[in-house]
Scaffold this motif. Structure first.
Motif, PDB file in Angstrom:
ATOM      1  N   ALA A  21      -2.383   3.096   5.273  1.00 41.55           N
ATOM      2  CA  ALA A  21      -2.108   3.303   3.964  1.00 41.55           C
ATOM      3  C   ALA A  21      -0.602   3.597   4.051  1.00 41.55           C
ATOM      4  O   ALA A  21       0.413   3.321   3.137  1.00 41.55           O
ATOM      5  CB  ALA A  21      -2.803   4.275   3.034  1.00 41.55           C
ATOM      6  N   VAL A  55      -9.616  -2.299  -4.728  1.00 40.55           N
ATOM      7  CA  VAL A  55      -8.877  -2.963  -3.565  1.00 40.55           C
ATOM      8  C   VAL A  55     -10.024  -4.041  -2.972  1.00 40.55           C
ATOM      9  O   VAL A  55     -10.860  -3.630  -2.397  1.00 40.55           O
ATOM     10  CB  VAL A  55      -8.415  -2.239  -2.380  1.00 40.55           C
ATOM     11  CG1 VAL A  55      -7.954  -2.806  -1.251  1.00 40.55           C
ATOM     12  CG2 VAL A  55      -7.243  -1.323  -3.131  1.00 40.55           C
ATOM     13  N   GLU A 102      -5.682  -6.188  -5.464  1.00 39.92           N
ATOM     14  CA  GLU A 102      -6.371  -5.610  -6.348  1.00 39.92           C
ATOM     15  C   GLU A 102      -7.079  -6.527  -7.427  1.00 39.92           C
ATOM     16  O   GLU A 102      -6.179  -7.419  -7.981  1.00 39.92           O
ATOM     17  CB  GLU A 102      -5.417  -4.331  -6.914  1.00 39.92           C
ATOM     18  CG  GLU A 102      -5.884  -3.176  -6.350  1.00 39.92           C
ATOM     19  CD  GLU A 102      -4.886  -2.154  -6.936  1.00 39.92           C
ATOM     20  OE1 GLU A 102      -5.019  -0.856  -6.622  1.00 39.92           O
ATOM     21  OE2 GLU A 102      -4.146  -2.281  -7.657  1.00 39.92           O
ATOM     22  N   LYS A 107      -9.124   3.904  -1.343  1.00 38.43           N
ATOM     23  CA  LYS A 107      -9.799   2.646  -1.660  1.00 38.43           C
ATOM     24  C   LYS A 107      -9.606   1.741  -0.363  1.00 38.43           C
ATOM     25  O   LYS A 107     -10.567   0.963  -0.489  1.00 38.43           O
ATOM     26  CB  LYS A 107      -8.312   2.010  -2.501  1.00 38.43           C
ATOM     27  CG  LYS A 107      -8.332   2.715  -3.865  1.00 38.43           C
ATOM     28  CD  LYS A 107      -7.339   2.192  -4.714  1.00 38.43           C
ATOM     29  CE  LYS A 107      -7.354   2.544  -6.258  1.00 38.43           C
ATOM     30  NZ  LYS A 107      -6.538   1.990  -7.164  1.00 38.43           N
ATOM     31  N   ASP A 157      -3.419   5.108  -1.416  1.00 37.71           N
ATOM     32  CA  ASP A 157      -4.328   4.208  -1.359  1.00 37.71           C
ATOM     33  C   ASP A 157      -5.405   4.540  -0.316  1.00 37.71           C
ATOM     34  O   ASP A 157      -6.361   3.631  -0.335  1.00 37.71           O
ATOM     35  CB  ASP A 157      -3.839   2.843  -1.031  1.00 37.71           C
ATOM     36  CG  ASP A 157      -2.792   2.357  -2.323  1.00 37.71           C
ATOM     37  OD1 ASP A 157      -3.384   2.459  -3.527  1.00 37.71           O
ATOM     38  OD2 ASP A 157      -1.728   1.801  -2.295  1.00 37.71           O
ATOM     39  N   ALA A 205       1.098  -1.118   0.020  1.00 37.12           N
ATOM     40  CA  ALA A 205       0.183  -0.049  -0.219  1.00 37.12           C
ATOM     41  C   ALA A 205       0.765   1.153  -0.025  1.00 37.12           C
ATOM     42  O   ALA A 205       1.948   1.262   0.728  1.00 37.12           O
ATOM     43  CB  ALA A 205      -0.974  -0.107   1.242  1.00 37.12           C
ATOM     44  N   GLU A 254      -7.120  -6.611   2.175  1.00 32.09           N
ATOM     45  CA  GLU A 254      -5.933  -5.747   2.855  1.00 32.09           C
ATOM     46  C   GLU A 254      -5.445  -6.638   3.979  1.00 32.09           C
ATOM     47  O   GLU A 254      -6.145  -7.495   4.575  1.00 32.09           O
ATOM     48  CB  GLU A 254      -6.653  -4.468   3.459  1.00 32.09           C
ATOM     49  CG  GLU A 254      -5.595  -3.552   4.364  1.00 32.09           C
ATOM     50  CD  GLU A 254      -5.796  -4.004   5.813  1.00 32.09           C
ATOM     51  OE1 GLU A 254      -4.866  -3.514   6.565  1.00 32.09           O
ATOM     52  OE2 GLU A 254      -6.689  -4.640   6.167  1.00 32.09           O
TER      53      GLU A 254
END
Ligand SMILES: CC(C)(COP(=O)(O)OP(=O)(O)OC[C@H]1O[C@@H](n2cnc3c(N)ncnc32)[C@H](O)[C@@H]1OP(=O)(O)O)[C@@H](O)C(=O)NCCC(=O)NCCS
Length: 156
Positions: free
Chosen positions: A49, A65, A60, A17, A14, A10, A68
């Motif tokens: 991020a 996205v 992604e 997202k 980002d 990241a 995570e």
């Protein structure tokens, strides 16, 4: 899934997202991700991020996205995958990536906590070789990352 899943670190930009992903999650998902129910703020998304005391990887698909995963410097990590993209191996890919990152950083262990009913996460842990301890209301999983090196030294 025919679409390509891209894993990458990241970056600051980002945060929106990440914020979007978190806003799409159910209360249950948030509870599993943070161990308490918490709706993240824009500031929190910016912190996730931008790293600093942690490393975050994103999954992604077509620029969206959908996953995570964050690794902290004590080796603890947590992750989440968008419901619509689960059971496709993305969670496993993210954890594998964090294991590599933890090794690169020279961390001694990599570990996670979860709830006993979190079957997908426990499956990921078992499959990737974490040692898993089941307590009444919590599951603790860890992988020792220095074992191999220490054994090499003993063998010399
Ligand atoms: C845990 C989580 C990240 C897994 O993501 P994912 O992308 O679906 O993971 P994978 O596709 O790699 O699947 C993991 C395994 O669980 C299995 N699985 C998925 N959903 C399942 C279900 N409902 N019941 C039983 N097994 C299930 C998969 O078949 C797979 O098993 P396999 O490795 O034997 O093939 C996702 O469920 C999630 O975001 N949960 C909410 C947040 C959370 O729990 N985070 C973990 C905090 S430590």
């Amino acid at each position: 899934m025919n679409k390509e899943v891209k894993l990458r670190r990241a970056i600051k930009d980002d945060w929106e997202k990440i914020y979007k992903l978190y806003n799409s999650l159910s209360d249950e998902d948030l509870y599993l991700r943070f161990f308490h129910l918490y709706r993240i703020t824009e500031e929190d998304a910016k912190k996730i991020a931008s790293g600093g005391d942690h490393i975050t990887y994103l999954a992604e698909v077509d620029g969206k996205v959908v996953g995570e995963a964050t690794l902290h410097m004590d080796g603890e990590f947590s992750l989440v995958v968008d419901r619509e993209y689960r059971n496709l191996g993305i969670g496993t890919m993210l954890v594998k990536q964090l294991i590599e990152e933890a090794k690169r950083l020279g961390l001694k262990v990599i570990k996670f906590y979860t709830l006993p009913e979190n079957t997908p996460m426990i499956k990921i842990g078992k499959k990737l070789g974490f040692k898993i301890r089941f307590d009444e209301d919590e599951v603790y999983a860890e992988m020792n990352l220095r074992e191999e090196k220490e054994m090499e030294v003993i063998a010399d």
